[in-house]
Design a protein around this motif. Structure first.
Motif, short mmCIF file in Angstrom:
data_model
loop_
_atom_site.label_atom_id
_atom_site.label_comp_id
_atom_site.label_asym_id
_atom_site.label_seq_id
_atom_site.Cartn_x
_atom_site.Cartn_y
_atom_site.Cartn_z
N ASN A 1 0.70 -1.09 0.06
CA ASN A 1 0.52 -0.32 -0.04
C ASN A 1 0.90 1.12 -0.04
OD1 ASN A 1 -1.66 2.79 1.44
ND2 ASN A 1 -3.17 0.88 1.86
N ALA A 2 0.48 1.97 -0.90
CA ALA A 2 1.66 3.38 -0.85
C ALA A 2 0.24 4.66 -1.35
CB ALA A 2 2.86 2.95 -1.78
N GLY A 3 0.90 5.75 -0.55
CA GLY A 3 -0.43 6.65 -0.64
C GLY A 3 -2.22 6.86 -0.46
N VAL B 1 2.88 9.75 -9.41
CA VAL B 1 1.84 9.61 -7.81
C VAL B 1 1.30 8.18 -7.95
CG1 VAL B 1 1.37 12.27 -8.08
CG2 VAL B 1 -0.12 10.26 -9.53
N PRO B 2 1.51 7.36 -6.25
CA PRO B 2 0.78 6.31 -6.10
C PRO B 2 -0.39 6.12 -6.94
CG PRO B 2 1.82 7.05 -4.11
CD PRO B 2 2.06 8.20 -4.86
N GLU B 3 -0.38 5.04 -7.55
CA GLU B 3 -2.46 4.65 -8.09
C GLU B 3 -2.22 3.17 -7.60
OE1 GLU B 3 -2.22 7.11 -12.39
OE2 GLU B 3 -0.91 5.97 -12.31
N LYS B 4 -3.47 3.29 -7.63
CA LYS B 4 -4.74 1.08 -7.28
C LYS B 4 -3.81 0.76 -8.71
CE LYS B 4 -8.04 -1.18 -6.07
NZ LYS B 4 -9.44 -1.13 -6.34
N GLY B 5 -2.89 -0.63 -8.27
CA GLY B 5 -2.66 -1.59 -9.18
C GLY B 5 -0.80 -0.95 -9.98
N ASP B 6 -0.20 0.17 -9.12
CA ASP B 6 1.25 0.24 -10.07
C ASP B 6 1.51 -0.55 -9.80
OD1 ASP B 6 -0.07 2.95 -11.36
OD2 ASP B 6 1.37 3.80 -9.96
N ARG B 7 1.76 -1.47 -9.31
CA ARG B 7 3.11 -2.39 -8.58
C ARG B 7 4.58 -1.69 -9.33
NH1 ARG B 7 0.23 -7.72 -9.43
NH2 ARG B 7 2.70 -8.99 -9.61
N PHE B 8 4.71 -0.86 -8.60
CA PHE B 8 6.35 0.12 -8.38
C PHE B 8 6.68 -0.80 -7.75
CE2 PHE B 8 8.89 2.65 -5.87
CZ PHE B 8 9.29 3.21 -7.34
N GLY B 9 7.66 -1.67 -8.74
CA GLY B 9 9.24 -2.25 -7.65
C GLY B 9 8.97 -3.49 -7.85
N GLU B 10 8.59 -3.86 -9.06
CA GLU B 10 7.65 -5.58 -9.53
C GLU B 10 9.23 -5.68 -10.16
OE1 GLU B 10 5.19 -8.14 -11.08
OE2 GLU B 10 4.66 -6.83 -9.91
N VAL C 1 14.97 3.16 4.10
CA VAL C 1 14.41 4.10 4.12
C VAL C 1 13.12 3.35 2.75
CG1 VAL C 1 15.38 6.10 4.02
CG2 VAL C 1 15.44 4.87 1.74
N ALA C 2 11.64 4.12 2.92
CA ALA C 2 10.47 3.61 1.72
C ALA C 2 10.50 4.42 1.01
CB ALA C 2 9.43 3.49 2.87
N VAL C 3 11.04 3.85 -0.59
CA VAL C 3 10.44 5.07 -1.72
C VAL C 3 9.61 4.83 -2.65
CG1 VAL C 3 11.83 5.79 -4.00
CG2 VAL C 3 13.28 5.65 -1.74
N ASP C 4 8.13 5.71 -2.43
CA ASP C 4 7.38 5.25 -3.43
C ASP C 4 7.28 6.31 -4.53
OD1 ASP C 4 5.59 7.14 -2.57
OD2 ASP C 4 5.64 5.71 -0.60
N GLN C 5 6.36 6.35 -5.43
CA GLN C 5 5.74 7.85 -6.19
C GLN C 5 5.98 8.97 -5.43
OE1 GLN C 5 4.60 6.34 -10.76
NE2 GLN C 5 3.73 4.62 -9.60
N ASP C 6 4.88 9.39 -4.13
CA ASP C 6 5.18 10.10 -3.41
C ASP C 6 6.69 10.73 -2.96
OD1 ASP C 6 3.21 10.94 -3.60
OD2 ASP C 6 1.87 9.67 -2.05
N THR C 7 7.40 9.48 -3.25
CA THR C 7 8.80 10.51 -2.57
C THR C 7 9.56 11.60 -3.51
OG1 THR C 7 9.65 8.16 -2.33
CG2 THR C 7 11.37 9.56 -2.35
#
Length: 381
Positions: A62-64, A100-109, A88-94
């Motif tokens: 879960n992100a954002g 930006v974080p979106e449902k189902g993006d799967r950043f870091g696959e 540290v945690a990195v996501d598309q809000d970093t």
């Protein structure tokens, strides 16, 4: 859960081992059902302090506040190894991470580390395979997070979305491999798009090779595409071949430039659905990856042990490793569905398969294993 086995003069057997999860004290995040912590891993020095760092992909995190948006936990190496407080945690809000974080993006696959802009510092490459491109039916993107990482964020961020490259619009980034496929100072990135429709055949699969430059990766230049409709590529696009579902890079022929082994996990051969196959594509100093001297490898290829059988999935995984210490890397082909599973070690040169050795659990000193063990389901890239 992530276990880290530290090397020693005797290898990793009985060496120091540490265990991490999102429940570890001071570790960012919180353990939750089905988030699959440590789904993907990559190593390299991305903060330029001389210690190797570990990127831990969690694409279903879960992100954002959004399910399956995905995160990457960066564990910075120190003189005493890895620890929770240096994570540290990195996501598309970093900061400096595009999007930006979106449902189902799967950043870091999928993750890899390489210096794609030639500044001497490792860059983190993330395949965000579920990224939906606004105003388009394309899906998937490649994030390039340029080092050095400081204060938990990359120095800058780049973004190659599937909508900007004609022909890689179906979950771009199902596999990643990095190497120097030509003779310059920039690392290159091979991207699998194994669900891509080719010739009207769904999930036939396609490969994209992005060449690094002083400004990093580009969606509009320095990119080559390959599939089974490409001149010099054997076979033909078929439904659910999943061409480029696995990728690994290494200098297989000893010419100083890296080459690619490409997996086709469900290639149908004759009537054997899911038999699987692989291809070797060679790099060269001036042209990068081409089809010149390309090799098709399956279990009916001369010198390759075994026989074609349905659901062997020869090429489900592929790898690259100098297995005999002679300085020349061997391509590896995993067939986890072949009884208990096998890994075939190849020796190749352009146009020539020199040798092939198939290994099972029993060949490495373990028990012979049994059907369903899936030996070879993961291999070093």
């Amino acid at each position: 859960m992530l276990t880290v086995h530290y090397g020693s003069s005797g290898g990793i057997y009985n060496s120091t081992t540490e265990v991490f999860s999102e429940d570890t004290d001071s570790y960012p995040g919180a353990a939750a059902k089905d988030e699959i912590f440590a789904y993907s891993l990559a190593t390299g020095d991305i903060n330029d302090d001389g210690f190797c760092d570990l990127a831990v992909g969690q694409p279903l995190d879960n992100a954002g506040g959004l399910a399956n948006a995905g995160t990457v936990k960066i564990m910075f190496g120190t003189s005493t190894g890895l620890n929770a407080k240096d994570t540290v945690a990195v996501d598309q809000d970093t900061a400096n991470v595009p999007g930006v974080p979106e449902k189902g993006d799967r950043f870091g696959e999928q993750l890899a580390v390489a210096d794609v802009n030639g500044d001497g510092v490792g860059d983190l490459i993330s395949a965000t395979i579920g990224e939906q491109i606004s105003g388009s039916s394309d899906r998937g993107s490649i994030h390039i997070l340029y080092g050095p990482f400081k204060s938990g964020a990359p120095a800058a961020g780049g973004f190659v979305d599937s909508g900007s490259v004609d022909g890689i619009g179906e979950f771009a980034g199902s596999a990643l491999a990095v190497g120097h496929f030509n003779d310059d100072d920039y690392a290159d990135v091979a991207v699998g798009v194994s669900d891509e429709q080719v010739g009207g055949k769904g999930a036939a699969g396609r490969l994209a090779v992005f060449y690094g430059g002083s400004q990093g990766l580009s969606a509009t230049s320095r990119v080559k595409l390959f599939d089974q409709d490409s001149p010099g590529i054997s076979g033909a696009p078929e439904m659910e071949d999943y061409f480029a579902s696995g990728l690994a890079a290494g200098d297989f022929d000893g010419d100083g430039t890296d080459d690619l082994v490409v997996g086709m996990r469900s290639e149908a051969l004759n009537s054997a659905y899911g038999a699987g196959a692989s291809m070797i594509l060679f790099g060269n100093a001036t042209g990068g990856v081409t089809t010149k001297g390309a090799l098709w490898i399956d279990q009916d290829t001369d010198k390759v042990p075994g026989v074609i059988a349905a659901h062997d999935h020869f090429g489900w995984t592929v790898g690259a490793l100098d297995t005999d210490g002679n300085g020349r890397v061997e391509p590896l082909v995993g067939a986890p569905g072949n009884a208990a599973g096998t890994v075939t070690v190849l020796k190749v040169r352009p146009g020539t398969l020199e040798a092939a050795t198939a290994l099972g659990e029993g060949d490495l000193g373990f028990s012979a294993g049994s059907d369903g063990d899936a030996f070879g389901a993961a291999l070093p890239h």
